[in-house]
Design a protein around this motif. Sequence first.
Motif, PDB file in Angstrom:
ATOM      1  N   HIS A   1       0.925  -1.232  -0.036  1.00 32.70           N
ATOM      2  CA  HIS A   1      -0.063  -0.148   0.110  1.00 32.70           C
ATOM      3  C   HIS A   1       0.848   1.094   0.180  1.00 32.70           C
ATOM      4  O   HIS A   1       0.480   2.170  -0.392  1.00 32.70           O
ATOM      5  CB  HIS A   1      -0.821   0.163   1.047  1.00 32.70           C
ATOM      6  CG  HIS A   1      -2.056   0.940   1.148  1.00 32.70           C
ATOM      7  ND1 HIS A   1      -3.641   0.295   0.801  1.00 32.70           N
ATOM      8  CD2 HIS A   1      -2.204   2.185   0.776  1.00 32.70           C
ATOM      9  CE1 HIS A   1      -4.439   1.429   0.703  1.00 32.70           C
ATOM     10  NE2 HIS A   1      -3.595   2.328   0.694  1.00 32.70           N
ATOM     11  N   SER A   2       2.141   1.285   0.434  1.00 29.71           N
ATOM     12  CA  SER A   2       3.083   2.516   0.626  1.00 29.71           C
ATOM     13  C   SER A   2       3.494   2.528  -0.868  1.00 29.71           C
ATOM     14  O   SER A   2       3.745   3.932  -1.107  1.00 29.71           O
ATOM     15  CB  SER A   2       4.288   2.108   1.644  1.00 29.71           C
ATOM     16  OG  SER A   2       3.744   1.889   2.712  1.00 29.71           O
TER      17      SER A   2
ATOM     18  N   HIS B   1       0.899   5.038  -1.985  1.00 24.24           N
ATOM     19  CA  HIS B   1       1.026   6.496  -1.275  1.00 24.24           C
ATOM     20  C   HIS B   1       2.271   7.268  -2.474  1.00 24.24           C
ATOM     21  O   HIS B   1       2.110   8.488  -2.553  1.00 24.24           O
ATOM     22  CB  HIS B   1       1.546   6.672  -0.093  1.00 24.24           C
ATOM     23  CG  HIS B   1       0.444   5.892   0.876  1.00 24.24           C
ATOM     24  ND1 HIS B   1      -0.880   6.719   0.987  1.00 24.24           N
ATOM     25  CD2 HIS B   1       0.663   4.824   1.947  1.00 24.24           C
ATOM     26  CE1 HIS B   1      -1.391   6.111   1.959  1.00 24.24           C
ATOM     27  NE2 HIS B   1      -0.572   4.883   2.183  1.00 24.24           N
TER      28      HIS B   1
ATOM     29  N   GLY C   1      -2.723  -6.463   3.962  1.00 24.01           N
ATOM     30  CA  GLY C   1      -1.604  -6.836   3.800  1.00 24.01           C
ATOM     31  C   GLY C   1      -0.595  -7.085   5.345  1.00 24.01           C
ATOM     32  O   GLY C   1      -0.276  -7.908   5.844  1.00 24.01           O
ATOM     33  N   LEU C   2      -0.786  -6.058   5.990  1.00 25.02           N
ATOM     34  CA  LEU C   2      -0.080  -5.814   7.134  1.00 25.02           C
ATOM     35  C   LEU C   2      -0.817  -6.243   8.415  1.00 25.02           C
ATOM     36  O   LEU C   2      -0.363  -7.106   9.186  1.00 25.02           O
ATOM     37  CB  LEU C   2       0.148  -4.251   7.737  1.00 25.02           C
ATOM     38  CG  LEU C   2       1.434  -3.740   7.068  1.00 25.02           C
ATOM     39  CD1 LEU C   2       1.590  -3.605   5.856  1.00 25.02           C
ATOM     40  CD2 LEU C   2       1.701  -2.339   7.897  1.00 25.02           C
TER      41      LEU C   2
ATOM     42  N   ASP D   1     -12.272  -4.966  10.333  1.00 23.81           N
ATOM     43  CA  ASP D   1     -12.100  -4.325   9.001  1.00 23.81           C
ATOM     44  C   ASP D   1     -13.539  -4.275   8.600  1.00 23.81           C
ATOM     45  O   ASP D   1     -14.603  -4.352   9.213  1.00 23.81           O
ATOM     46  CB  ASP D   1     -11.402  -5.369   8.181  1.00 23.81           C
ATOM     47  CG  ASP D   1     -10.932  -5.147   6.752  1.00 23.81           C
ATOM     48  OD1 ASP D   1      -9.641  -5.133   6.917  1.00 23.81           O
ATOM     49  OD2 ASP D   1     -11.519  -4.636   5.972  1.00 23.81           O
TER      50      ASP D   1
ATOM     51  N   VAL E   1       0.082   2.463  12.968  1.00 29.22           N
ATOM     52  CA  VAL E   1       0.863   1.947  11.959  1.00 29.22           C
ATOM     53  C   VAL E   1       0.619   2.522  10.620  1.00 29.22           C
ATOM     54  O   VAL E   1       1.409   2.851   9.700  1.00 29.22           O
ATOM     55  CB  VAL E   1       0.883   0.418  11.880  1.00 29.22           C
ATOM     56  CG1 VAL E   1       2.116  -0.038  11.014  1.00 29.22           C
ATOM     57  CG2 VAL E   1       1.073  -0.032  13.355  1.00 29.22           C
TER      58      VAL E   1
ATOM     59  N   LEU F   1      -0.851   4.504   7.232  1.00 29.48           N
ATOM     60  CA  LEU F   1      -0.539   5.720   6.866  1.00 29.48           C
ATOM     61  C   LEU F   1      -2.003   6.258   5.967  1.00 29.48           C
ATOM     62  O   LEU F   1      -1.614   7.168   5.069  1.00 29.48           O
ATOM     63  CB  LEU F   1       0.672   5.885   5.961  1.00 29.48           C
ATOM     64  CG  LEU F   1       1.818   5.306   6.554  1.00 29.48           C
ATOM     65  CD1 LEU F   1       3.298   4.848   5.568  1.00 29.48           C
ATOM     66  CD2 LEU F   1       2.568   6.229   7.649  1.00 29.48           C
TER      67      LEU F   1
ATOM     68  N   ALA G   1       4.936   3.200  14.844  1.00 28.10           N
ATOM     69  CA  ALA G   1       5.707   2.134  14.515  1.00 28.10           C
ATOM     70  C   ALA G   1       5.993   2.429  13.279  1.00 28.10           C
ATOM     71  O   ALA G   1       4.860   2.460  12.189  1.00 28.10           O
ATOM     72  CB  ALA G   1       5.095   0.769  14.916  1.00 28.10           C
TER      73      ALA G   1
ATOM     74  N   THR H   1       7.987   0.598  10.352  1.00 30.56           N
ATOM     75  CA  THR H   1       8.793  -0.486   9.706  1.00 30.56           C
ATOM     76  C   THR H   1       9.750  -1.356  10.617  1.00 30.56           C
ATOM     77  O   THR H   1       8.997  -1.704  11.743  1.00 30.56           O
ATOM     78  CB  THR H   1       9.930  -0.306   8.259  1.00 30.56           C
ATOM     79  OG1 THR H   1      10.857   0.608   8.950  1.00 30.56           O
ATOM     80  CG2 THR H   1       9.134   0.544   7.318  1.00 30.56           C
TER      81      THR H   1
HETATM   82  P1  NAD Z   1      -4.314  -2.779   2.536  1.00 28.26           P
HETATM   83  O1  NAD Z   1      -4.668  -1.827   1.516  1.00 28.26           O
HETATM   84  O2  NAD Z   1      -3.614  -4.332   2.006  1.00 28.26           O
HETATM   85  O3  NAD Z   1      -5.119  -3.245   3.909  1.00 28.26           O
HETATM   86  C1  NAD Z   1      -5.663  -2.050   4.276  1.00 28.26           C
HETATM   87  C2  NAD Z   1      -7.079  -2.758   4.992  1.00 28.26           C
HETATM   88  O4  NAD Z   1      -7.613  -2.019   5.771  1.00 28.26           O
HETATM   89  C3  NAD Z   1      -8.032  -3.456   3.951  1.00 28.26           C
HETATM   90  O5  NAD Z   1      -8.319  -4.736   4.600  1.00 28.26           O
HETATM   91  C4  NAD Z   1      -9.266  -2.445   4.297  1.00 28.26           C
HETATM   92  O6  NAD Z   1     -10.514  -3.278   4.054  1.00 28.26           O
HETATM   93  C5  NAD Z   1      -9.188  -1.820   5.675  1.00 28.26           C
HETATM   94  N1  NAD Z   1      -9.519  -0.933   5.814  1.00 28.26           N
HETATM   95  C6  NAD Z   1      -9.681   0.427   5.082  1.00 28.26           C
HETATM   96  N2  NAD Z   1     -10.376   1.416   5.741  1.00 28.26           N
HETATM   97  C7  NAD Z   1     -11.010   0.931   6.947  1.00 28.26           C
HETATM   98  C8  NAD Z   1     -11.665   1.248   7.746  1.00 28.26           C
HETATM   99  N3  NAD Z   1     -12.074   2.571   7.859  1.00 28.26           N
HETATM  100  N4  NAD Z   1     -12.123   0.500   9.057  1.00 28.26           N
HETATM  101  C9  NAD Z   1     -11.506  -0.791   8.678  1.00 28.26           C
HETATM  102  N5  NAD Z   1     -10.702  -1.252   8.064  1.00 28.26           N
HETATM  103  C10 NAD Z   1     -10.289  -0.533   7.083  1.00 28.26           C
HETATM  104  O7  NAD Z   1      -2.943  -2.123   3.184  1.00 28.26           O
HETATM  105  P2  NAD Z   1      -1.384  -2.623   3.870  1.00 28.26           P
HETATM  106  O8  NAD Z   1      -0.648  -2.841   2.714  1.00 28.26           O
HETATM  107  O9  NAD Z   1      -2.052  -3.446   4.758  1.00 28.26           O
HETATM  108  O10 NAD Z   1      -0.904  -0.966   4.470  1.00 28.26           O
HETATM  109  C11 NAD Z   1      -1.928  -0.527   5.331  1.00 28.26           C
HETATM  110  C12 NAD Z   1      -1.259   0.911   5.763  1.00 28.26           C
HETATM  111  O11 NAD Z   1      -0.137   0.747   6.563  1.00 28.26           O
HETATM  112  C13 NAD Z   1      -0.900   1.712   4.427  1.00 28.26           C
HETATM  113  O12 NAD Z   1      -1.447   3.013   4.859  1.00 28.26           O
HETATM  114  C14 NAD Z   1       0.395   1.679   4.219  1.00 28.26           C
HETATM  115  O13 NAD Z   1       1.091   2.582   3.493  1.00 28.26           O
HETATM  116  C15 NAD Z   1       0.713   1.678   5.635  1.00 28.26           C
HETATM  117  N6  NAD Z   1       2.173   1.122   6.058  1.00 28.26           N
HETATM  118  C16 NAD Z   1       2.854   1.572   7.165  1.00 28.26           C
HETATM  119  C17 NAD Z   1       4.041   1.010   7.486  1.00 28.26           C
HETATM  120  C18 NAD Z   1       4.941   1.616   8.436  1.00 28.26           C
HETATM  121  O14 NAD Z   1       5.830   1.303   8.830  1.00 28.26           O
HETATM  122  N7  NAD Z   1       4.204   2.297   9.590  1.00 28.26           N
HETATM  123  C19 NAD Z   1       4.610   0.194   6.583  1.00 28.26           C
HETATM  124  C20 NAD Z   1       3.884  -0.325   5.375  1.00 28.26           C
HETATM  125  C21 NAD Z   1       2.848   0.054   5.150  1.00 28.26           C
END
Ligand code: NAD
Length: 350
Positions: free
Chosen positions: A39-40, A43, A185-186, A206, A273, A275, A297, A299
């Motif tokens: 997902h990043s 962004h 994914g996360l 979710d 976590v 974004l 948090a 990475t």
């Molecule tokens: P993803 O798109 O695979 O999963 C997001 C999940 O959130 C989906 O299952 C979606 O249905 C759910 N969702 C969305 N809005 C929601 C809401 N209002 N209520 C409940 N559930 C909801 O994304 P991902 O790859 O898992 O990444 C998630 C986020 O984490 C992204 O913003 C990504 O950029 C960020 N990220 C952060 C870090 C970090 O180090 N902090 C590292 C990697 C990714």
Amino acid sequence: MKSAKIPGPNEPLTISETENPKPSGTQVLLKVKSEGVCHSDLHLWEGGYDLGDGQFLKVTDRGVKYPVTPGHEIVGTIEEIGENVSNVTVGDDVLVFPWMGCGECPACKVGNENLCDAPKSMGLFQNGGYADYVLVPNSKYLAKLDGVDPDAATSLACSGLTAYTAIKKANQNSPEFIVIVGAGGLGLMGVQIASEITNAKIICVDLDDAKLATAKEMGAHFTVNSKDSETVQKIMSICNDKGADSVVDFVNAPPTVKTGLAVLRKRGNLVLVGLFGGSLELSLVTIPLKSITIQGAYTGNYNDMVELLGLARKGTINPVISKRYSLDEANSALQDLKDRKILGRAVINP
Ligand code: NAD
Ligand code: ZN
């Protein structure tokens, strides 16, 4: 070599051919086997992050320069090494630690390059793995797969690693209940890691029932669809009306953080976590009165990535890879993720 580049924010990725780079010194040239679609990357494609109140944090203000080849979840086979490389050999299958730092700031000095003051992360500040070959600046950032499936291993560099760091932070108050928000994914990695390294009951939240069903298969004890207007009450009643000890929010948008704060018990711990972004008004008095902790948090470090590879090798965590694309399909891969069509992780096999 062939690579897919983002020319600028919201522009379709373009595929181009260039000469293969020649590694020298500590550098290593990898033939990319598998690249996770995170997902990043979206962004980066969209040009930044929503700060709320109409504000937008541009990735170019963080130091990104377009055009850039995205991709920070890289698994490849070593094709060629520089003259100073001795820890890996040609033919090894390796996972890249992409969160490279300057090596000199206080974070880098204690091994937390992921928190560097001047980060050089691959697929963000330097070209990444949406390509058939990639040049890694130093072989110290590589970890041998030694039997871990290449597609599954990709996510251990980012989604798995981030989830590992976040769950470790959520596990510091001997939690009885951990709420995991977001089963993407996360979040799905978070569910598996929490089942493995904590003794807590896991409640996954979710908007998507299919994703929640997968979360249950991965070890969540309870699931709640947050489309339900009674979400807070449902979570509270699961937690015996005391609230959750820790909430790990892999979405981190106003509605999810509001829910997280509402279900957090006294002495609770909120780990942010995701974004997705936005902003929120906080009721300040409840923070000291409930003595809660709100923390971020980002990475994880190289050692945690190696630990995680160990867990994957034992089979205790199994990243969900539901879709595979060719490099020419990079645009569809990102669009499908944006349209929430991906369960777990998708990968590009160039
Ligand atoms: P993803 O798109 O695979 O999963 C997001 C999940 O959130 C989906 O299952 C979606 O249905 C759910 N969702 C969305 N809005 C929601 C809401 N209002 N209520 C409940 N559930 C909801 O994304 P991902 O790859 O898992 O990444 C998630 C986020 O984490 C992204 O913003 C990504 O950029 C960020 N990220 C952060 C870090 C970090 O180090 N902090 C590292 C990697 C990714
Ligand atoms: Zn990522």
